[in-house]
Design a protein around this motif. Structure first.
Motif, mmCIF file in Angstrom:
data_model
loop_
_atom_site.group_PDB
_atom_site.id
_atom_site.type_symbol
_atom_site.label_atom_id
_atom_site.label_comp_id
_atom_site.label_asym_id
_atom_site.label_seq_id
_atom_site.Cartn_x
_atom_site.Cartn_y
_atom_site.Cartn_z
ATOM 1 N N TYR A 613 5.868 6.385 -3.401
ATOM 2 C CA TYR A 613 4.717 7.232 -3.086
ATOM 3 C C TYR A 613 3.509 6.895 -3.951
ATOM 4 O O TYR A 613 2.362 7.103 -3.543
ATOM 5 N N GLU A 614 3.755 6.368 -5.140
ATOM 6 C CA GLU A 614 2.639 5.886 -5.963
ATOM 7 C C GLU A 614 1.900 4.767 -5.216
ATOM 8 O O GLU A 614 0.663 4.712 -5.201
ATOM 9 N N GLN A 615 2.677 3.891 -4.586
ATOM 10 C CA GLN A 615 2.078 2.780 -3.842
ATOM 11 C C GLN A 615 1.386 3.270 -2.561
ATOM 12 O O GLN A 615 0.332 2.755 -2.175
ATOM 13 N N ILE A 616 1.989 4.265 -1.945
ATOM 14 C CA ILE A 616 1.382 4.809 -0.714
ATOM 15 C C ILE A 616 0.026 5.426 -1.032
ATOM 16 O O ILE A 616 -0.960 5.225 -0.307
ATOM 17 N N ILE A 617 -0.042 6.163 -2.156
ATOM 18 C CA ILE A 617 -1.311 6.789 -2.550
ATOM 19 C C ILE A 617 -2.327 5.723 -2.954
ATOM 20 O O ILE A 617 -3.528 5.866 -2.707
#
Length: 698
Positions: A613-617
């Motif tokens: 989710y860090e990468q998605i954000i």
């Protein structure tokens, strides 16, 4: 109230179609210089001479006597055939009457009678009946009058009245039949020359023909339409008169019926030219785009159009392979598109493959793309939309609902030999379309238009059932014999007095059914199997595209809970491996991160999911839902400061989201901020209440 609009819409649509057909007919019409020549009586077919006896008896009452026959070439070039006129002369008034037998024969309106009087100053008095609206320009040196009457006596009286007035200043000219033919040719040729001189018609290169200018056609549409209505009223009046006077009804010879049928076929052939078909395609496409842009995104509209072109292109390709003529595509606003073409002797097998050629390629392509989608890295969103549009549109078209492609196939294979059941099948299709169109006016309108053809289908079924039995006993040799056979049979069944348009439609349908009926049952069964396999294959393909592991569902549900958990773990692990491989190839693939994070959540790998989710954000920094999920994950991992930062960000972007306040309330409790937690809970409660009040304002 909205349903009152539908009859109005049908009326408007039919009016537009009527004007369009007239426009096409006029554009297709070729003008030529007429020719008139006196001919011997023995050159006239016997059946025509027999028919001429009726108007001879009527005109003799007015003082006319038959004097000759005219063989002529009409101003409007039509079906290649020999044309004859009966010529009668009124010696006292130096006037001629001509009688033409209409090829598109109506039992109550078989004869076209005109009265002519030439004067020494080379002017002509011409009295016609129900035809003046067909003139597209001035008639030099000619006084044309039209009374639009159902009685020849009124027409002749009108001619006499005008003649009486004119003879005060003009002198009628007594002409021999030969001189009359020459004078008539000069007069009519002068009319054509005047049309060319005034630019209403233009010469066609390499021929002696002329074409009507499109502006002239446009100006003539309304007068001709109104005139056609008045001419149609004449026929209505004569039908009423025929109820009390049976002598008005004429027995139409089979030879004349066949000639009329051929002329109608000639008129229909090439009615829509190639250039006009292109303009019609572009115009209908423009209306189609306008109808969908209000509730579809531009991308969706483009995808829909591309899918329709692919679908109709399959139909067109099959039509061309089977020798169809005048192929074209027409878009229908708010609905879809349809491919049209002509072939009068198409077989059942040809029609089957044409119907299947539309949905089958699109279904295969759509399912193929959808199956590949989960395993392709960086799979574009528009490709995915295209695949599912291909699937649903083509599978829907394969359903056995008339007039969809599947419905036409079912009607062709199952009901063409059982006409009454075929009519019921069409009624069923109308009901289904009506139900589907209750919230879609254009679909409901489409269903109503199909319903209007049901009575004619029932009449055709009634005839066809008897006709097929007779045909098996006495099979005709060729199409000429088939036409004679059918028209003769219609007379025997009492349909000879129907309007020509209905007789033509019936005969055309019977001929097509005759070609279809030649197919053996083995062929029908074989084609039916192909259709069923295609339909079932499409459904199975959709299941495979939607859930690639659907085949293992039975196995899955037969397992115990421990086995299910193990299988689920393996599936998620496999998903992680696939998406990880995809991310190596493309580290910015958002969809791959989303899929991997879900798989990791299923395995309770919260740290791994948080990393995803860090990468998605990073790739979608403004996405509220992603921030909300990361806040939950951080809270789950006891990173309360990070969690509350995400919750604050979500609330800042969307202060009306109660779930965000509930999440922040929970985080604040963990941080010991009880007052803040209570305030967030109260805010969330108020927002939930507001949402419920909006849903139920009562």
């Amino acid at each position: 109230m909205q349903y009152l609009i539908y009859p109005i819409a049908i009326y408007v649509l039919l009016t537009v179609i009527r004007y369009l057909i007239l426009f096409l007919l006029l554009c297709k019409s070729h003008i030529q210089y007429p020719k008139y020549q006196i001919t011997k009586a023995d050159t006239v077919p016997i059946y025509l001479k027999d028919l001429f006896q009726t108007p001879i008896k009527e005109l003799e009452k007015f003082g006319f006597l038959p004097c000759s026959y005219l063989q002529y070439q009409p101003i409007t070039k039509a079906y290649e055939q020999t044309n004859w006129e009966l010529l009668l002369y009124h010696k006292a008034l130096k006037s001629y009457a001509t009688v033409v037998i209409r090829r598109l024969a109506e039992p109550v309106n078989l004869f076209d009678i005109e009265f002519y009087t030439f004067f020494k100053d080379r002017t002509l008095l011409l009295t016609v009946n129900g035809k003046q609206h067909g003139l597209i320009g001035e008639f030099p040196n000619t006084i044309v009058q039209d009374v639009y009457t159902s009685k020849v006596s009124v027409q002749w009286q009108t001619h006499q009245d005008c003649l009486k007035q004119l003879t005060t200043s003009k002198t009628a000219c007594g002409l021999s039949p030969e001189s009359f033919a020459q004078a008539l040719q000069i007069q009519m040729s002068g009319y054509v020359s005047n049309l060319a001189k005034t630019g209403k018609i233009s010469p066609i290169k390499g021929t002696e023909l002329f074409q009507i200018h499109w502006l002239t056609v446009l100006r003539s549409l309304n007068p001709m339409t109104q005139g056609n209505k008045k001419a149609a009223n004449i026929i209505k009046q004569r039908r009423q008169q025929a109820k009390t006077d049976s002598s008005i009804l004429q027995e139409i010879p089979i030879e004349l019926e066949v000639e009329g049928f051929k002329q109608m076929q000639y008129t229909e052939t090439g009615l829509v030219g190639k250039k006009f078909r292109s303009w019609l395609l572009l115009g209908s496409l423009g209306l189609f785009i306008a109808s969908y842009t209000s509730f579809l995104t531009p991308q969706s509209v483009v995808i829909f159009i591309a899918v329709l072109f692919f679908h109709e292109g399959g139909h067109l390709l099959a039509m061309k392979l089977f020798g169809y003529r005048d192929t074209s595509v027409l878009f229908v606003p708010f609905l879809g598109a349809l491919a049209t073409a002509r072939k009068d002797d198409a077989t059942l097998t040809q029609k089957f493959w044409i119907s299947l050629a539309g949905p089958l390629p699109g279904l295969i392509l759509g399912i193929g793309l959808a199956i590949l989608a989960p395993f392709s890295s960086g799979y574009p969103d528009w490709v995915q939309k295209t695949s599912w549009t291909l699937i649903f549109l083509n599978l829907f078209n394969l359903l056995p609902i008339y007039p969809l492609d599947g419905g036409q196939i079912a009607d062709l294979l199952l009901f063409s030999r059982f006409p009454y059941i075929g009519v019921l099948f069409k009624v069923f299709g109308v009901i289904i379309l009506g139900f589907l169109g209750k919230d879609r006016p254009m679909m409901l309108l489409f269903a109503m238009l199909i319903a209007m053809g049901i009575p004619n289908s029932f009449r055709s079924a009634k005839i066809n059932q008897k006709f097929q039995k007779e045909l098996r006993l006495n099979p005709p040799i060729d199409q000429e014999n088939i036409l004679h056979f059918i028209f003769k049979y219609l007379k025997q069944l009492g349909y000879g007095n129907l309007p020509f348009s209905k007789r033509y439609t019936l005969v055309k349908g019977l001929i097509q059914q005759q070609y279809e009926s030649r197919s053996k049952w083995k062929t029908r069964v074989f084609l039916l199997v192909i259709y069923c396999v295609t339909l079932l294959g499409g459904m199975v393909g959709i299941l495979q595209a939607m859930a690639p592991s659907w085949v293992n569902l039975l196995t899955y549900y037969s397992q115990n809970s421990q086995q299910r958990l193990e299988q689920s773990r393996k599936n998620r692990q496999q998903q992680i491996e696939l998406t990880t491989a995809a991310l190596r190839a493309n580290p910015n693939d958002v969809n791959a991160y989303i899929k991997r994070s879900r798989a990791r959540l299923g395995l309770h790998d919260y740290k791994g999911a948080l990393a995803d989710y860090e990468q998605i954000i990073r790739l979608k920094p403004q996405d509220i839902q992603t921030r909300f999920i990361r806040a939950r994950l951080r809270s789950q991992l006891k990173d309360y400061k990070g969690a509350i930062a995400d919750a604050n960000y979500v609330i800042q972007l969307n202060p009306k989201q109660p779930q965000a306040y509930m999440l922040r309330s929970e985080i604040r409790r963990h941080l010991g901020d009880n007052q803040g937690a209570i305030a967030d809970t109260q805010t969330a409660s108020n927002l939930f209440k507001e949402a419920m009040d909006e849903e139920d304002p009562s």
